[in-house]
Design a protein around this motif. Structure first.
Motif, PDB file in Angstrom:
ATOM      1  N   ALA A 255     133.742 -16.871   3.456  1.00  0.00           N
ATOM      2  CA  ALA A 255     133.381 -15.583   4.044  1.00  0.00           C
ATOM      3  C   ALA A 255     132.093 -15.794   4.836  1.00  0.00           C
ATOM      4  O   ALA A 255     131.038 -16.043   4.265  1.00  0.00           O
ATOM      5  CB  ALA A 255     133.175 -14.539   2.943  1.00  0.00           C
ATOM      6  N   TRP A 256     132.189 -15.721   6.140  1.00  0.00           N
ATOM      7  CA  TRP A 256     131.071 -16.111   6.995  1.00  0.00           C
ATOM      8  C   TRP A 256     130.041 -14.986   7.094  1.00  0.00           C
ATOM      9  O   TRP A 256     130.274 -13.982   7.756  1.00  0.00           O
ATOM     10  CB  TRP A 256     131.567 -16.455   8.402  1.00  0.00           C
ATOM     11  N   GLY A 257     128.894 -15.128   6.436  1.00  0.00           N
ATOM     12  CA  GLY A 257     127.748 -14.283   6.732  1.00  0.00           C
ATOM     13  C   GLY A 257     127.637 -13.000   5.960  1.00  0.00           C
ATOM     14  O   GLY A 257     127.152 -12.998   4.836  1.00  0.00           O
ATOM     15  N   LYS A 258     128.092 -11.906   6.526  1.00  0.00           N
ATOM     16  CA  LYS A 258     127.751 -10.593   5.990  1.00  0.00           C
ATOM     17  C   LYS A 258     128.463 -10.296   4.677  1.00  0.00           C
ATOM     18  O   LYS A 258     129.678 -10.400   4.572  1.00  0.00           O
ATOM     19  CB  LYS A 258     128.088  -9.508   7.011  1.00  0.00           C
ATOM     20  N   LYS A 259     127.684  -9.881   3.685  1.00  0.00           N
ATOM     21  CA  LYS A 259     128.220  -9.358   2.433  1.00  0.00           C
ATOM     22  C   LYS A 259     127.226  -8.299   1.968  1.00  0.00           C
ATOM     23  O   LYS A 259     126.534  -8.447   0.967  1.00  0.00           O
ATOM     24  CB  LYS A 259     128.389 -10.462   1.407  1.00  0.00           C
ATOM     25  N   SER A 306     122.361 -17.181  12.410  1.00  0.00           N
ATOM     26  CA  SER A 306     121.777 -18.515  12.283  1.00  0.00           C
ATOM     27  C   SER A 306     122.369 -19.170  11.043  1.00  0.00           C
ATOM     28  O   SER A 306     123.205 -18.590  10.356  1.00  0.00           O
ATOM     29  CB  SER A 306     120.249 -18.428  12.158  1.00  0.00           C
ATOM     30  N   ASP A 307     121.907 -20.380  10.741  1.00  0.00           N
ATOM     31  CA  ASP A 307     122.411 -21.090   9.566  1.00  0.00           C
ATOM     32  C   ASP A 307     121.828 -20.571   8.257  1.00  0.00           C
ATOM     33  O   ASP A 307     122.108 -21.131   7.200  1.00  0.00           O
ATOM     34  CB  ASP A 307     122.145 -22.587   9.690  1.00  0.00           C
ATOM     35  N   SER A 308     121.059 -19.484   8.315  1.00  0.00           N
ATOM     36  CA  SER A 308     120.610 -18.874   7.070  1.00  0.00           C
ATOM     37  C   SER A 308     121.792 -18.307   6.301  1.00  0.00           C
ATOM     38  O   SER A 308     121.729 -18.117   5.082  1.00  0.00           O
ATOM     39  CB  SER A 308     119.607 -17.750   7.350  1.00  0.00           C
ATOM     40  N   GLY A 309     122.900 -18.020   7.033  1.00  0.00           N
ATOM     41  CA  GLY A 309     124.087 -17.491   6.388  1.00  0.00           C
ATOM     42  C   GLY A 309     123.959 -16.054   5.940  1.00  0.00           C
ATOM     43  O   GLY A 309     124.835 -15.533   5.257  1.00  0.00           O
ATOM     44  N   GLY A 342     127.680  -6.926  15.275  1.00  0.00           N
ATOM     45  CA  GLY A 342     127.647  -8.387  15.197  1.00  0.00           C
ATOM     46  C   GLY A 342     128.710  -8.865  14.242  1.00  0.00           C
ATOM     47  O   GLY A 342     128.422  -9.132  13.068  1.00  0.00           O
ATOM     48  N   PRO A 343     129.965  -8.985  14.684  1.00  0.00           N
ATOM     49  CA  PRO A 343     131.063  -9.302  13.774  1.00  0.00           C
ATOM     50  C   PRO A 343     131.121 -10.743  13.309  1.00  0.00           C
ATOM     51  O   PRO A 343     131.876 -11.072  12.399  1.00  0.00           O
ATOM     52  CB  PRO A 343     132.302  -8.957  14.601  1.00  0.00           C
ATOM     53  N   GLY A 344     130.334 -11.632  13.930  1.00  0.00           N
ATOM     54  CA  GLY A 344     130.370 -13.044  13.576  1.00  0.00           C
ATOM     55  C   GLY A 344     130.546 -13.899  14.813  1.00  0.00           C
ATOM     56  O   GLY A 344     130.217 -13.500  15.930  1.00  0.00           O
ATOM     57  N   ASP A 345     131.083 -15.086  14.613  1.00  0.00           N
ATOM     58  CA  ASP A 345     131.292 -16.043  15.699  1.00  0.00           C
ATOM     59  C   ASP A 345     132.593 -15.714  16.423  1.00  0.00           C
ATOM     60  O   ASP A 345     133.676 -15.889  15.870  1.00  0.00           O
ATOM     61  CB  ASP A 345     131.336 -17.465  15.141  1.00  0.00           C
ATOM     62  N   ALA A 394     132.954  -7.124  10.570  1.00  0.00           N
ATOM     63  CA  ALA A 394     132.146  -7.781   9.538  1.00  0.00           C
ATOM     64  C   ALA A 394     132.818  -9.044   9.046  1.00  0.00           C
ATOM     65  O   ALA A 394     132.868  -9.310   7.856  1.00  0.00           O
ATOM     66  CB  ALA A 394     131.882  -6.825   8.391  1.00  0.00           C
ATOM     67  N   GLY A 395     133.384  -9.833   9.966  1.00  0.00           N
ATOM     68  CA  GLY A 395     133.996 -11.088   9.550  1.00  0.00           C
ATOM     69  C   GLY A 395     135.499 -11.088   9.705  1.00  0.00           C
ATOM     70  O   GLY A 395     136.068 -10.378  10.534  1.00  0.00           O
TER      71      GLY A 395
END
Length: 495
Positions: A255-259, A306-309, A342-345, A394-395
């Motif tokens: 799950a990339w990023g947002k939670k 960023s790579d902070s995830g 910002g939905p992701g990449d 959101a992903g």
């Protein structure tokens, strides 16, 4: 045995809790390893065994931008000894033990179009894998892929998969032949959709593979081979595992990023909500000083910039777009846009992007550079987006690993726009998910709320103030609604 960190002959587990700390779960205690570098948040981890030839099991960690890093058992999660880029072309990487017969641990990786590749181990920590070789195509029909260990008693570790649609379980028996490492699939189970994650832990002390399934309520069940290519009856092996954010060996797509989700009230105060991996939310935490954001015209909680995830809070004040987490402005002139998300990449480069809609209905893509503050020149996605009164992202919604968005039209229809990973055409043609969504006052997503790796949809019923969850499943469908409590009319915006 892939991960026996204390050398007691019992397999251990590596996991990250919802507190963002990493833990070694040993036979008698859980050892806190800390969070690791603040600017790196791994989106997946593997415990493949001994990769570098030095004593002790190793750990592989994957970042949002596609860096694969090798850690020794004593250096995780702080200092990587080897790093390789470009792994964002894969949506799943799996530890599979030694399947080439040379005594070295191997991994496999799946591309977004369903091709599975073998990366044979070298035993050299500075160059741990040989060049990839194609195993075959068609692997995109699975939402879980795990290296379970030896299932059929031939001494070679096998692969287990779960169908994206229907939930059937298949075994790919290892052949020991590096040129064709797996035999054709065999179905070994019916619908296993009762698990939000299947976890492959490799072989136990007896050399037999075993697997753990995490139910949606956080209960754990262990599955042991029956010696003839199937499983014995499962047994309960734990509870409360919903507090695990990420465990080594999880079979789902990361799950990339947002939670996370934020509520904004009329006083200008922000409140933060974190999913608990069962489909509910932990109690809210006030995320700003009272009234601190009064007068702000728009917000976005953006995925993996960023790579902070971690998701980062963006807001618009006086026509300037700010990144609140970095306490810095991004750009001026943002009053031309009435919606930001910002939905992701969306471009396939592993860096989180932004979408913004103008007041005339044009939707633009702003490609991220990986630092959360600078973006490439805007690219027009298309016009006509003023027919939608809500756009949510959101992903990944449909289980392919790509970031998707949902949009509600003024007639109450809900549409899915599947991400393509192509910046020139970031979305496939829209898919109508049904009508009747016009009665909800707010649509939002906290990312993956129920722990299965897919972004879920949260909506507010204005007549009761109830928040309802629609959980995503299969290839882009929702179950629900499930009521999560009242009082949500106190917010003017959820994001």
């Amino acid at each position: 045995m892939r991960y026996d960190i204390d050398g007691d002959g019992v397999a251990d587990q590596l996991y990250r809790g919802v507190d963002r700390n990493w833990y070694n779960s040993l036979a008698t205690e859980d050892v806190n390893l800390g969070t690791g570098p603040s600017d790196i948040g791994l989106v997946d981890v593997l415990t493949p065994g001994d990769i570098d030839g030095a004593p002790g099991p190793d750990v592989l960690g994957l970042t949002a931008s596609g860096k694969l890093e090798l850690f020794s058992s004593t250096n995780f999660p702080n200092t990587a000894g080897w790093t390789s880029t470009g792994w964002n072309v894969y949506n799943k990487i799996v530890a599979v033990d030694d399947i080439t017969g040379d005594g070295r641990a191997d991994i496999v990786a799946r591309t977004y179009d369903g091709k599975l590749y073998l990366f044979a181990g070298t035993g050299n920590g500075s160059a741990p894998f040989q060049a990839r070789t194609l195993i075959g195509g068609g692997w995109d029909v699975y939402d879980q892929i795990i290296g379970m260990g030896d299932l059929d008693g031939d001494g070679i570790s096998d692969l287990i998969t779960r169908a994206l649609v229907g939930g059937n379980i298949y075994i790919y028996k290892a052949t020991g032949n590096a040129a064709a490492p797996y035999a054709p699939k065999l179905q070994v189970g019916g619908d296993w959709g009762t698990y939000n994650q299947m976890i492959g832990l490799g072989n136990d002390a007896s050399g037999t593979g075993f697997m753990v399934g995490r139910a949606f309520n956080g209960d754990l069940y262990t599955h042991v081979p029956n010696g003839v290519g199937g499983f014995q009856e499962r047994y309960a092996s734990g509870s409360g595992a919903n507090v695990i954010d990420l465990m080594a060996g999880m079979g789902g797509i990361p799950a990339w990023g947002k939670k996370e989700m934020i509520g904004f009230n009329s006083a200008g105060t922000l409140y933060d909500y974190i999913p608990d991996n069962t489909g509910a939310l932990y109690p809210r935490v006030q995320a700003s000083e009272t009234g601190a954001f009064s007068g702000v015209s728009d917000f976005a909680l953006a995925n993996s910039l960023s790579d902070s995830g971690r998701a980062e809070l963006l807001y618009v004040d006086g026509g300037t777009l700010y990144n609140a987490d970095r306490d810095a402005p991004i750009t001026t002139g943002w009053n031309a846009y009435n919606t930001t998300l910002g939905p992701g990449d969306l471009s396939g480069d592993g860096k989180g992007d932004l979408l913004a809609r103008t007041t005339s209905g044009d939707l633009y893509l702003f490609r991220g550079t990986g630092n959360g503050l600078t973006y490439a020149t805007r690219q027009l996605v298309s016009g006509g987006w003023n027919v939608y009164n809500a756009i949510v992202g959101a992903g990944d919604v449909d289980g392919d690993g790509r970031a998707d968005i949902l949009a509600r039209s003024t007639d109450g229809s809900l549409y899915e726009f599947k991400g393509t990973g192509n910046a020139a055409a970031p979305f496939a043609p829209r898919i109508n998910l049904g009508t009747g969504w016009g009665g909800y006052s707010m649509l939002a997503s906290a990312g993956d709320a129920d722990g299965n790796g897919r972004a879920d949809l949260l909506v507010v019923d204005p007549s009761t103030g109830t928040l309802n969850r629609y959980s995503s499943y299969g290839d882009g469908h929702f179950t629900g609604p499930v009521a999560l409590g009242g009082g949500w009319n106190t917010y003017t915006k959820l994001f």
